[in-house]
Write an enzyme that holds these catalytic residues in place. Structure first.
Site, PDB file in Angstrom:
ATOM      1  N   LYS A 181      -7.367   8.262  -1.083  1.00  0.00           N
ATOM      2  CA  LYS A 181      -8.643   8.704  -0.499  1.00  0.00           C
ATOM      3  C   LYS A 181      -9.145  10.007  -1.122  1.00  0.00           C
ATOM      4  O   LYS A 181      -9.395  10.999  -0.438  1.00  0.00           O
ATOM      5  CB  LYS A 181      -8.513   8.878   1.015  1.00  0.00           C
ATOM      6  CG  LYS A 181      -8.058   7.647   1.772  1.00  0.00           C
ATOM      7  CD  LYS A 181      -8.004   7.932   3.274  1.00  0.00           C
ATOM      8  CE  LYS A 181      -7.532   6.732   4.071  1.00  0.00           C
ATOM      9  NZ  LYS A 181      -6.088   6.471   3.919  1.00  0.00           N
ATOM     10  N   LYS A 194       0.839  -1.201   0.000  1.00  0.00           N
ATOM     11  CA  LYS A 194       0.000   0.000   0.000  1.00  0.00           C
ATOM     12  C   LYS A 194       0.868   1.242   0.000  1.00  0.00           C
ATOM     13  O   LYS A 194       1.779   1.382   0.824  1.00  0.00           O
ATOM     14  CB  LYS A 194      -0.911   0.031   1.234  1.00  0.00           C
ATOM     15  CG  LYS A 194      -1.802   1.274   1.303  1.00  0.00           C
ATOM     16  CD  LYS A 194      -2.715   1.258   2.521  1.00  0.00           C
ATOM     17  CE  LYS A 194      -2.026   1.703   3.790  1.00  0.00           C
ATOM     18  NZ  LYS A 194      -1.771   3.186   3.799  1.00  0.00           N
TER      19      LYS A 194
END
Length: 238
Positions: A62, A33
């Site tokens: 995000k 990630k």
């Protein structure tokens, strides 16, 4: 098929990543990630580096903005060839639909469109904080389920959520709806700043699609050994 825990590469530079990866066998294909800290310091080049090293990437930025801006941003990110990326469900259904459209539009011909998931409530957020800071009066689980249903309605592949909410989300959406769960900690490990956590074995039982593990691997004395322990537990092996 053997599942891999996603390693949160919460480092500030490419050099730190290189040193960390040296602790793993070269032939070990990881799922990693990349979050805001690393991406904002290094840019898209870090994705290219990791992919060329044989690793899959979850790009955890995000996105949360007006629909047109998110669509254009996703169109650009689609060209990086990541496996998963995400938005904030709080941006609304129209924004999430735009993100999906941008991702499809920007994916090069012949390549798979990355999975697109939405953040519900951060695993660092408690119900008390949600009530006081966000002025959301319902329970934490109700808020998470609402966001999950919105993401499903918008055509997204799934959500980022606590493992504690996976079963309820699958009931509210469908069994194939992706539930990516951070806040995973091996038995006895420090929870750090996470509020809603679960072990890899319990996350498997409850139906998490992916798990994300950071410090228990990245700050371990032997990261590869810790990775294998978590991976085995995630796959139901001793």
């Amino acid at each position: 098929m053997e599942r891999r825990p996603i390693i949160a590469l919460d480092f500030a530079s490419k050099e730190e990543i290189i040193q960390f990866l040296k602790k793993f066998p070269k032939e070990e294909a990881l799922f990693v990630k990349i979050g805001m800290e690393l991406f904002y310091q290094t840019g898209p080049e870090i994705v290219s580096f990791l992919k060329s090293s044989g690793h899959d990437v979850f790009l955890d930025l995000k996105l949360h903005d007006i629909p047109n801006t998110v669509k254009k941003a996703m169109s650009g990110l689609a060209k990086l060839g990541v496996k998963i990326t995400n938005v904030h469900a709080a941006g609304g259904i129209e924004m999430m639909e735009a993100a999906k459209a941008g991702l499809i539009e920007g994916t090069p011909t012949g390549e798979a469109v990355p999975e697109l998931i939405a953040v519900t409530q951060l695993t660092s957020t408690s119900e008390k904080q949600m009530h006081e800071d966000q002025l959301i009066p319902v329970s934490l689980q109700e808020s998470v389920l609402h966001y999950a249903k919105c993401a499903d309605k918008a055509g997204l592949d799934g959500v980022v959520c606590s493992a504690l909410e996976v079963a309820a989300i699958h009931q509210a959406t469908n069994p194939d709806f992706v539930c990516l769960t951070p806040g995973i900690r091996p038995q006895g490990a420090s929870v750090g700043d996470q509020k809603r956590v679960m072990t890899p074995a319990d996350a498997k039982k409850i139906g998490s699609t992916y798990i994300v593990v950071g410090r228990p691997i990245t700050q371990a004395e032997n990261p590869y050994e810790s990775y294998l322990q978590i991976k085995n537990e995630w796959n139901g092996e001793k």
